[in-house]
Scaffold this motif. Structure first.
Motif, PDB file in Angstrom:
ATOM      1  N   ARG A  39       0.822  -1.224   0.000  1.00  0.00           N
ATOM      2  CA  ARG A  39       0.000   0.000   0.000  1.00  0.00           C
ATOM      3  C   ARG A  39       0.844   1.258   0.000  1.00  0.00           C
ATOM      4  NH1 ARG A  39      -3.547   0.049   4.796  1.00  0.00           N
ATOM      5  NH2 ARG A  39      -3.749   2.224   4.279  1.00  0.00           N
ATOM      6  N   ASP A  40       0.340   2.269  -0.708  1.00  0.00           N
ATOM      7  CA  ASP A  40       0.981   3.587  -0.698  1.00  0.00           C
ATOM      8  C   ASP A  40       0.974   4.165   0.708  1.00  0.00           C
ATOM      9  OD1 ASP A  40       1.315   3.553  -3.455  1.00  0.00           O
ATOM     10  OD2 ASP A  40      -0.492   4.704  -3.869  1.00  0.00           O
ATOM     11  N   GLY A  41       2.099   4.781   1.085  1.00  0.00           N
ATOM     12  CA  GLY A  41       2.133   5.566   2.312  1.00  0.00           C
ATOM     13  C   GLY A  41       2.426   4.817   3.595  1.00  0.00           C
ATOM     14  N   HIS A  77      -1.439   6.910  -5.942  1.00  0.00           N
ATOM     15  CA  HIS A  77      -0.044   6.876  -6.402  1.00  0.00           C
ATOM     16  C   HIS A  77       0.511   8.289  -6.579  1.00  0.00           C
ATOM     17  CE1 HIS A  77       0.348   2.658  -6.679  1.00  0.00           C
ATOM     18  NE2 HIS A  77       0.093   2.470  -7.965  1.00  0.00           N
ATOM     19  N   ALA A  78      -0.276   9.174  -7.161  1.00  0.00           N
ATOM     20  CA  ALA A  78       0.177  10.548  -7.386  1.00  0.00           C
ATOM     21  C   ALA A  78       0.460  11.238  -6.053  1.00  0.00           C
ATOM     22  CB  ALA A  78      -0.858  11.325  -8.194  1.00  0.00           C
ATOM     23  N   ASP A  79      -0.439  11.064  -5.077  1.00  0.00           N
ATOM     24  CA  ASP A  79      -0.230  11.650  -3.749  1.00  0.00           C
ATOM     25  C   ASP A  79       1.026  11.087  -3.090  1.00  0.00           C
ATOM     26  OD1 ASP A  79      -2.515  13.159  -4.002  1.00  0.00           O
ATOM     27  OD2 ASP A  79      -3.777  11.814  -2.787  1.00  0.00           O
ATOM     28  N   PHE A  80       1.184   9.774  -3.165  1.00  0.00           N
ATOM     29  CA  PHE A  80       2.338   9.084  -2.590  1.00  0.00           C
ATOM     30  C   PHE A  80       3.630   9.594  -3.224  1.00  0.00           C
ATOM     31  CE2 PHE A  80       4.696   4.780  -2.433  1.00  0.00           C
ATOM     32  CZ  PHE A  80       5.157   4.980  -1.144  1.00  0.00           C
ATOM     33  N   LYS A  83       4.170  13.416  -2.257  1.00  0.00           N
ATOM     34  CA  LYS A  83       4.463  13.609  -0.832  1.00  0.00           C
ATOM     35  C   LYS A  83       5.896  13.213  -0.493  1.00  0.00           C
ATOM     36  CE  LYS A  83       2.932  12.351   3.808  1.00  0.00           C
ATOM     37  NZ  LYS A  83       1.998  11.553   4.609  1.00  0.00           N
ATOM     38  N   HIS A  84       6.402  12.162  -1.146  1.00  0.00           N
ATOM     39  CA  HIS A  84       7.732  11.647  -0.809  1.00  0.00           C
ATOM     40  C   HIS A  84       8.783  11.936  -1.885  1.00  0.00           C
ATOM     41  CE1 HIS A  84       6.213   9.691   2.771  1.00  0.00           C
ATOM     42  NE2 HIS A  84       5.184   9.304   2.054  1.00  0.00           N
ATOM     43  N   GLY A  85       8.433  12.714  -2.901  1.00  0.00           N
ATOM     44  CA  GLY A  85       9.388  13.083  -3.944  1.00  0.00           C
ATOM     45  C   GLY A  85       9.910  11.885  -4.723  1.00  0.00           C
ATOM     46  N   LEU A  90       5.063   4.576 -10.742  1.00  0.00           N
ATOM     47  CA  LEU A  90       4.178   3.744  -9.933  1.00  0.00           C
ATOM     48  C   LEU A  90       2.977   3.339 -10.778  1.00  0.00           C
ATOM     49  CD1 LEU A  90       4.215   5.817  -6.618  1.00  0.00           C
ATOM     50  CD2 LEU A  90       5.619   3.817  -7.203  1.00  0.00           C
ATOM     51  N   LEU A  91       2.714   2.044 -10.840  1.00  0.00           N
ATOM     52  CA  LEU A  91       1.632   1.511 -11.664  1.00  0.00           C
ATOM     53  C   LEU A  91       0.489   1.016 -10.790  1.00  0.00           C
ATOM     54  CD1 LEU A  91       3.815  -0.493 -14.212  1.00  0.00           C
ATOM     55  CD2 LEU A  91       2.963   1.852 -14.420  1.00  0.00           C
ATOM     56  N   SER A  92      -0.725   1.259 -11.258  1.00  0.00           N
ATOM     57  CA  SER A  92      -1.924   0.913 -10.508  1.00  0.00           C
ATOM     58  C   SER A  92      -2.556  -0.376 -11.046  1.00  0.00           C
ATOM     59  CB  SER A  92      -2.934   2.061 -10.611  1.00  0.00           C
ATOM     60  OG  SER A  92      -4.139   1.690  -9.983  1.00  0.00           O
TER      61      SER A  92
END
Length: 164
Positions: A39-41, A77-80, A83-85, A90-92
């Protein structure tokens, strides 16, 4: 589960920018590190993704692209990524189809409920689309460095042995 020497399954998935990526487009051009994460984050997923991002240029020197895959949607994915540069793609895999093809989905019981989970796994795929290393249930700390050593061996003399 996939094993060393098998052909990597073909797939197309959207990335964090909702642009479709066709895994077959790498054939004959680039090696790939494909890492599946739950999971992201989450702390371990963040550690793993930032570690691969921090060393992306070193992998690129060996004609290798790094792709992260989870069942999170493109917006997550975009937020992740932001947020972490993160610089890696990242593929969904919301439907979990690619996770099933690579054998990284497993039912685990939590609080009395069975839930389909993604096992943290990494695949090193050569330019011909052959799985050269399949690592299941990996530990994130130091994992990028371990995988980098495997990638360095791809263009070297002879094949390395499979690691589990």
């Amino acid at each position: 589960m996939l094993h060393q020497g098998e052909k990597a399954p073909a797939f197309s998935l959207p990335d964090a920018d909702m642009e479709w990526f066709d895994f077959g487009s790498l054939r004959g051009r680039q090696n790939a590190v494909l890492f599946f994460y739950p999971r992201d984050g989450t702390p371990y997923c963040t550690l793993e993704a930032t570690d691969f991002s921090d060393h992306e240029n070193e992998f690129a020197k060996h004609d290798c692209v790094i792709l992260g895959v989870s069942r999170d949607d493109c917006l997550s994915h975009a937020d992740f990524r932001d947020k972490h540069g993160l610089s890696i793609r990242l593929l969904s895999d919301e439907e979990g189809e690619v996770c099933r093809k690579f054998g990284v989905s497993q039912f685990r019981e939590r609080d009395g409920h069975k839930k389909l989970c993604v096992i943290r796994s990494t695949f090193v795929v050569d330019k011909e689309g052959i799985v050269r290393h399949a690592l299941y249930d990996v530990q994130p700390k130091g994992h990028a460095a371990e995988v980098y050593q495997l990638v360095k061996g791809l263009n070297g003399k002879g094949r390395q042995h499979a690691h589990r």
